[in-house]
Design an enzyme around this catalytic site. Structure first.
Site, PDB file in Angstrom:
ATOM      1  N   GLU A  82      -3.902 -29.129  19.524  1.00 37.23           N
ATOM      2  CA  GLU A  82      -2.582 -29.728  19.724  1.00 37.23           C
ATOM      3  C   GLU A  82      -2.134 -29.707  21.183  1.00 37.23           C
ATOM      4  OE1 GLU A  82       1.890 -28.606  18.264  1.00 37.23           O
ATOM      5  OE2 GLU A  82       0.301 -28.554  16.753  1.00 37.23           O
ATOM      6  N   ASP A  83      -2.431 -28.625  21.892  1.00 39.81           N
ATOM      7  CA  ASP A  83      -1.837 -28.424  23.216  1.00 39.81           C
ATOM      8  C   ASP A  83      -2.805 -28.409  24.392  1.00 39.81           C
ATOM      9  OD1 ASP A  83       0.660 -28.301  22.056  1.00 39.81           O
ATOM     10  OD2 ASP A  83       0.697 -26.121  21.941  1.00 39.81           O
ATOM     11  N   ASP A  87       2.992 -17.899  13.017  1.00 38.72           N
ATOM     12  CA  ASP A  87       3.407 -18.763  14.118  1.00 38.72           C
ATOM     13  C   ASP A  87       4.924 -18.917  14.154  1.00 38.72           C
ATOM     14  OD1 ASP A  87       3.088 -20.553  16.308  1.00 38.72           O
ATOM     15  OD2 ASP A  87       2.978 -22.265  14.957  1.00 38.72           O
ATOM     16  N   HIS A 121       0.965 -16.016  23.288  1.00 39.44           N
ATOM     17  CA  HIS A 121       1.454 -16.487  21.985  1.00 39.44           C
ATOM     18  C   HIS A 121       0.383 -16.342  20.887  1.00 39.44           C
ATOM     19  CE1 HIS A 121       3.344 -18.829  18.866  1.00 39.44           C
ATOM     20  NE2 HIS A 121       2.417 -19.763  18.965  1.00 39.44           N
ATOM     21  N   HIS A 177      -5.071 -21.742  17.052  1.00 43.19           N
ATOM     22  CA  HIS A 177      -4.230 -22.697  16.324  1.00 43.19           C
ATOM     23  C   HIS A 177      -3.610 -23.796  17.188  1.00 43.19           C
ATOM     24  CE1 HIS A 177      -0.818 -20.224  17.667  1.00 43.19           C
ATOM     25  NE2 HIS A 177      -0.026 -21.228  17.301  1.00 43.19           N
ATOM     26  N   ASP A 178      -3.384 -23.563  18.465  1.00 49.05           N
ATOM     27  CA  ASP A 178      -2.764 -24.575  19.331  1.00 49.05           C
ATOM     28  C   ASP A 178      -3.751 -25.280  20.260  1.00 49.05           C
ATOM     29  OD1 ASP A 178      -0.132 -24.537  18.433  1.00 49.05           O
ATOM     30  OD2 ASP A 178       0.464 -22.916  19.787  1.00 49.05           O
TER      31      ASP A 178
END
Length: 189
Positions: free
Chosen positions: A66-67, A123, A36, A62-63
């Site tokens: 968050e993840d 995204d 991704h 970017h994630d």
């Protein structure tokens, strides 16, 4: 335009690959999650002609906050204040409900910095493409359509950011699940 910084980009790619190493996308194919952020970077470079290494590194990272178990402090230590701030702009608060996070993304989109908007556009585009090509197994047609509607709502708040990315988003949006079936039905009538 900034020069391509291969060291920064490979460091960001390696960091993201390590952090996402045990994660898979939600689709039936269970594609490794790292695909991704790589897709975002590819879209930025090859479609939008972005050469700003901090934007591309942000796309790769970017994630992570968050993840994964990555902390903002760790990201700042590894990649500096600019990239860590860009990632922070794109990070949802996972303590909130899914519906609240969605609502806040729509509200927050206009306040994103120009560089964060570019990553947000990439995204959303890549997420739509994923829902089309390999949707989460348990998502109904209605759930897929709602996701497309919500993504459009977010992107509409940041239009005017990058023509190429907006065109790519609109092309993905035009493939909204269920739309093709309606068009086929009309053609058959």
């Amino acid at each position: 335009m900034a020069q391509f910084d291969t060291n920064l980009l490979l460091k960001a790619l390696s960091f993201a690959a390590y952090k996402h190493r045990h994660q898979r996308r939600k689709g039936v194919k269970a594609i490794p999650y790292i695909n991704h952020p790589i897709a975002l970077a590819d879209l930025l470079v090859r479609t939008a002609h972005i050469s700003d290494p901090e934007i591309i590194a942000t796309a790769l990272l970017h994630d992570t906050v968050e993840d994964t178990k990555t902390t903002p402090k760790e990201l700042a230590r590894e990649f500096g204040p600019v990239i860590s701030q860009l990632v922070a702009e794109l990070t949802d608060d996972k303590k909130l409900t899914f519906e609240e996070r969605k609502r806040r993304q729509v509200e927050h989109a206009p306040s994103l910095s120009p560089r964060a908007r570019i990553v947000k556009l990439a995204d959303k585009t890549c997420n739509l493409r994923d829902v089309i090509q390999d949707p989460p197994a348990k998502w109904t047609l209605k759930r897929k359509q709602e996701y497309f509607d919500w993504a459009k709502e977010v992107v509409d708040k940041i239009r005017g950011t990058n023509v190429e990315l907006e065109k790519a988003f609109d092309e993905a949006l035009a493939r909204r699940p269920g739309k093709l079936n309606r068009n086929r039905k009309r053609a058959a009538d």
